[in-house]
Motif scaffolding. Structure first.
Motif, mmCIF file in Angstrom:
data_model
loop_
_atom_site.group_PDB
_atom_site.id
_atom_site.type_symbol
_atom_site.label_atom_id
_atom_site.label_comp_id
_atom_site.label_asym_id
_atom_site.label_seq_id
_atom_site.Cartn_x
_atom_site.Cartn_y
_atom_site.Cartn_z
ATOM 1 N N THR A 1 9.752 4.756 -0.506
ATOM 2 C CA THR A 1 9.291 4.981 0.867
ATOM 3 C C THR A 1 9.612 3.779 1.758
ATOM 4 O O THR A 1 9.387 2.641 1.372
ATOM 5 C CB THR A 1 7.767 5.229 0.859
ATOM 6 O OG1 THR A 1 7.443 6.018 -0.279
ATOM 7 C CG2 THR A 1 7.316 5.919 2.125
ATOM 8 N N LYS A 2 10.139 4.071 2.936
ATOM 9 C CA LYS A 2 10.431 2.993 3.890
ATOM 10 C C LYS A 2 9.315 2.930 4.924
ATOM 11 O O LYS A 2 8.624 3.928 5.149
ATOM 12 C CB LYS A 2 11.749 3.269 4.604
ATOM 13 C CG LYS A 2 12.968 3.305 3.690
ATOM 14 C CD LYS A 2 14.210 3.332 4.577
ATOM 15 C CE LYS A 2 15.422 3.897 3.887
ATOM 16 N NZ LYS A 2 15.301 5.256 3.390
ATOM 17 N N VAL A 3 9.163 1.780 5.533
ATOM 18 C CA VAL A 3 8.165 1.650 6.606
ATOM 19 C C VAL A 3 8.839 1.120 7.866
ATOM 20 O O VAL A 3 9.864 0.443 7.804
ATOM 21 C CB VAL A 3 7.005 0.688 6.243
ATOM 22 C CG1 VAL A 3 6.225 1.191 5.050
ATOM 23 C CG2 VAL A 3 7.493 -0.724 5.993
ATOM 24 N N PHE B 1 0.831 -1.212 0.000
ATOM 25 C CA PHE B 1 0.000 0.000 0.000
ATOM 26 C C PHE B 1 0.868 1.267 0.000
ATOM 27 O O PHE B 1 0.654 2.198 -0.785
ATOM 28 C CB PHE B 1 -0.941 0.000 1.209
ATOM 29 C CG PHE B 1 -1.546 1.352 1.476
ATOM 30 C CD1 PHE B 1 -2.470 1.899 0.599
ATOM 31 C CD2 PHE B 1 -1.152 2.096 2.585
ATOM 32 C CE1 PHE B 1 -2.999 3.169 0.822
ATOM 33 C CE2 PHE B 1 -1.673 3.367 2.812
ATOM 34 C CZ PHE B 1 -2.600 3.898 1.928
ATOM 35 N N VAL B 2 1.855 1.285 0.884
ATOM 36 C CA VAL B 2 2.703 2.478 1.029
ATOM 37 C C VAL B 2 3.479 2.772 -0.253
ATOM 38 O O VAL B 2 3.567 3.922 -0.693
ATOM 39 C CB VAL B 2 3.660 2.296 2.234
ATOM 40 C CG1 VAL B 2 4.788 3.309 2.193
ATOM 41 C CG2 VAL B 2 2.883 2.414 3.526
ATOM 42 N N THR B 3 4.012 1.731 -0.873
ATOM 43 C CA THR B 3 4.796 1.993 -2.084
ATOM 44 C C THR B 3 3.893 2.473 -3.230
ATOM 45 O O THR B 3 4.285 3.310 -4.028
ATOM 46 C CB THR B 3 5.592 0.750 -2.544
ATOM 47 O OG1 THR B 3 4.694 -0.346 -2.632
ATOM 48 C CG2 THR B 3 6.721 0.428 -1.598
ATOM 49 N N SER C 1 8.804 6.667 6.053
ATOM 50 C CA SER C 1 9.858 7.675 5.980
ATOM 51 C C SER C 1 9.245 8.948 5.413
ATOM 52 O O SER C 1 8.386 8.897 4.531
ATOM 53 C CB SER C 1 10.999 7.186 5.091
ATOM 54 O OG SER C 1 10.502 6.777 3.837
ATOM 55 N N CYS C 2 9.659 10.074 5.959
ATOM 56 C CA CYS C 2 9.010 11.348 5.621
ATOM 57 C C CYS C 2 9.091 11.621 4.117
ATOM 58 O O CYS C 2 10.176 11.632 3.534
ATOM 59 C CB CYS C 2 9.645 12.484 6.412
ATOM 60 S SG CYS C 2 8.824 14.044 6.104
ATOM 61 N N THR D 1 11.997 14.004 12.909
ATOM 62 C CA THR D 1 12.339 12.627 13.268
ATOM 63 C C THR D 1 12.624 11.797 12.015
ATOM 64 O O THR D 1 13.163 10.700 12.110
ATOM 65 C CB THR D 1 11.170 11.939 13.999
ATOM 66 O OG1 THR D 1 10.061 11.881 13.088
ATOM 67 C CG2 THR D 1 10.765 12.693 15.245
ATOM 68 N N GLY D 2 12.196 12.294 10.857
ATOM 69 C CA GLY D 2 12.388 11.530 9.625
ATOM 70 C C GLY D 2 11.265 10.529 9.362
ATOM 71 O O GLY D 2 11.216 9.914 8.309
ATOM 72 N N TRP D 3 10.349 10.375 10.338
ATOM 73 C CA TRP D 3 9.256 9.398 10.195
ATOM 74 C C TRP D 3 7.905 10.054 10.451
ATOM 75 O O TRP D 3 7.806 10.936 11.300
ATOM 76 C CB TRP D 3 9.441 8.254 11.208
ATOM 77 C CG TRP D 3 10.669 7.442 10.970
ATOM 78 C CD1 TRP D 3 11.876 7.613 11.568
ATOM 79 C CD2 TRP D 3 10.811 6.341 10.068
ATOM 80 N NE1 TRP D 3 12.776 6.702 11.094
ATOM 81 C CE2 TRP D 3 12.144 5.886 10.176
ATOM 82 C CE3 TRP D 3 9.946 5.684 9.172
ATOM 83 C CZ2 TRP D 3 12.627 4.811 9.421
ATOM 84 C CZ3 TRP D 3 10.426 4.623 8.424
ATOM 85 C CH2 TRP D 3 11.753 4.200 8.551
#
Ligand code: DAH
Length: 343
Positions: A241-243, A232-234, A262-263, A277-279
């Motif tokens: 994007t990282k999770v 879903f995120v990608t 990841s932001c 925080t980057g997230w």
């Protein structure tokens, strides 16, 4: 043939100099040149005097001339606003059309549609439930009995006429609605509006939107949950994007987690969106609690599943960097028109 050429040239010159300024002049032009006894017809009559060898050329010449005369007429007819009828009716057909503004989809709907279509692709279908819910579907069946502290986290609106009726505080209530239907396996995505008694500010609202997901089948594991959400995120935010999953607590899942990505603004370097925080957190999730399955007569030894719930405003905020929740319900077209036009 030479004689014909000269004649046609002279006529063309004459036509080019005539600029009918009103319907009467236009009609006079038509009669003079294009009428049944008009000059175009007349010059065609000269064909009989042309030598047989020249007939082909002469034909072409005359046809081109006829087209020229007709084109001239059509041009002025158009400039004057079409037929005499329209003119008489006071309609000027040559005016530019009235601009009809094309509407745009609401940004939350754009996001919701995208979420739904991403899950549709991997076999989730849409399920919906009522916004006015009862206690059982919103709380009790989801492992939140009357004295459960988790109820306090969700400031509930109660319907005055019946204390058992509430405005649903989350779309998890649709999990209960789907499970009571008793059809297994389950693979649904549930978008909808939810309500909480919050003071309206840039960061909170008394109504907002969530999308719930529920997957129940044999042998479903946490790995399935992770893979589905990663997919879903990608799709939603791009393949870079990282999770990450952080342990959390929800009464209806065990184990439970919150998922961060990841932001998308700073790529993880740190910015206002991710509070350096980057997230950024985007959803809650977990393995469906065995008690919840039992509440709906499903044997947790045989079936397992995962669930997740995300805020549509949150996803939209991340995607479009909208930083005031109130914008979504103020109906200010200057804001709304910046999003995808209706196709
Ligand atoms: N219902 C939760 C809320 O409104 C979100 C949520 C968390 C839904 C975990 C879930 C889940 O299905 O597994 O905050």
């Amino acid at each position: 043939m030479e004689f014909l050429k000269q004649k046609v040239e002279a006529l063309q010159q004459e036509i080019a100099n005539i600029q009918p300024g009103n319907a009467d002049e236009l009609e006079a032009f038509r009669i003079k040149f294009l009428g049944t006894k008009g000059l175009v017809k007349d010059v065609f009559g000269a064909m009989k005097d042309v030598a047989p060898a020249d007939k082909k050329d002469a034909g072409q010449l005359l046809n081109a001339f006829k087209q020229f005369a007709e084109g001239h007429y059509e041009k002025f007819k158009h400039l004057q606003g079409g037929s005499g009828q329209a003119k008489q009716a006071g309609i000027d057909l040559s005016l530019p059309g009235t601009h009809m503004p094309v509407g745009t989809r609401h940004p939350l709907r754009v996001t919701e549609n995208e979420i739904v279509s991403i899950f549709n692709k991997i076999g989730f279908t849409v399920a919906e439930g009522p916004e006015i819910e009862d206690d059982w579907h919103n709380f009790t069946s989801l492992n939140m009995p009357a004295d459960h502290t988790a109820r306090d986290m969700q400031d509930t609106f109660y319907v005055a006429q019946n204390p058992d009726w509430i405005l649903r505080t989350h779309t998890s209530s649709v999990q209960a609605r789907v499970l009571e239907e008793g059809n297994l396996p389950v693979r649904v995505i549930c978008p909808g509006r939810v309500y909480r008694n919050e003071t309206i500010s840039a960061r909170a609202h008394c109504f907002f939107h969530q999308t719930e997901g529920l997957y129940i089948d044999k042998n479903v594991s946490f790995a399935d949950l992770k893979q589905v959400l990663y997919y879903f995120v990608t799709e939603m935010f791009g393949s870079n994007t990282k999770v990450r999953f952080r342990p959390s607590y929800f009464p209806f899942t065990e184990p439970s987690a919150e998922m961060d990505i990841s932001c998308t603004v700073c790529g993880g370097d740190g910015c206002n969106l991710c509070k350096h925080t980057g997230w950024v957190e985007i959803l809650g999730c977990g393995m469906v609690h065995p008690d919840l399955l039992r509440n709906f007569g499903i044997d947790p030894e045989e079936y397992s599943g995962f669930a997740f719930g995300m805020g549509v405003e949150r996803i939209t905020q991340i995607k479009y960097q909208v930083n005031d929740l109130r914008l979504y319900s103020q109906n200010d077209v200057r804001f709304l028109k910046q999003f995808t036009p209706i196709q």
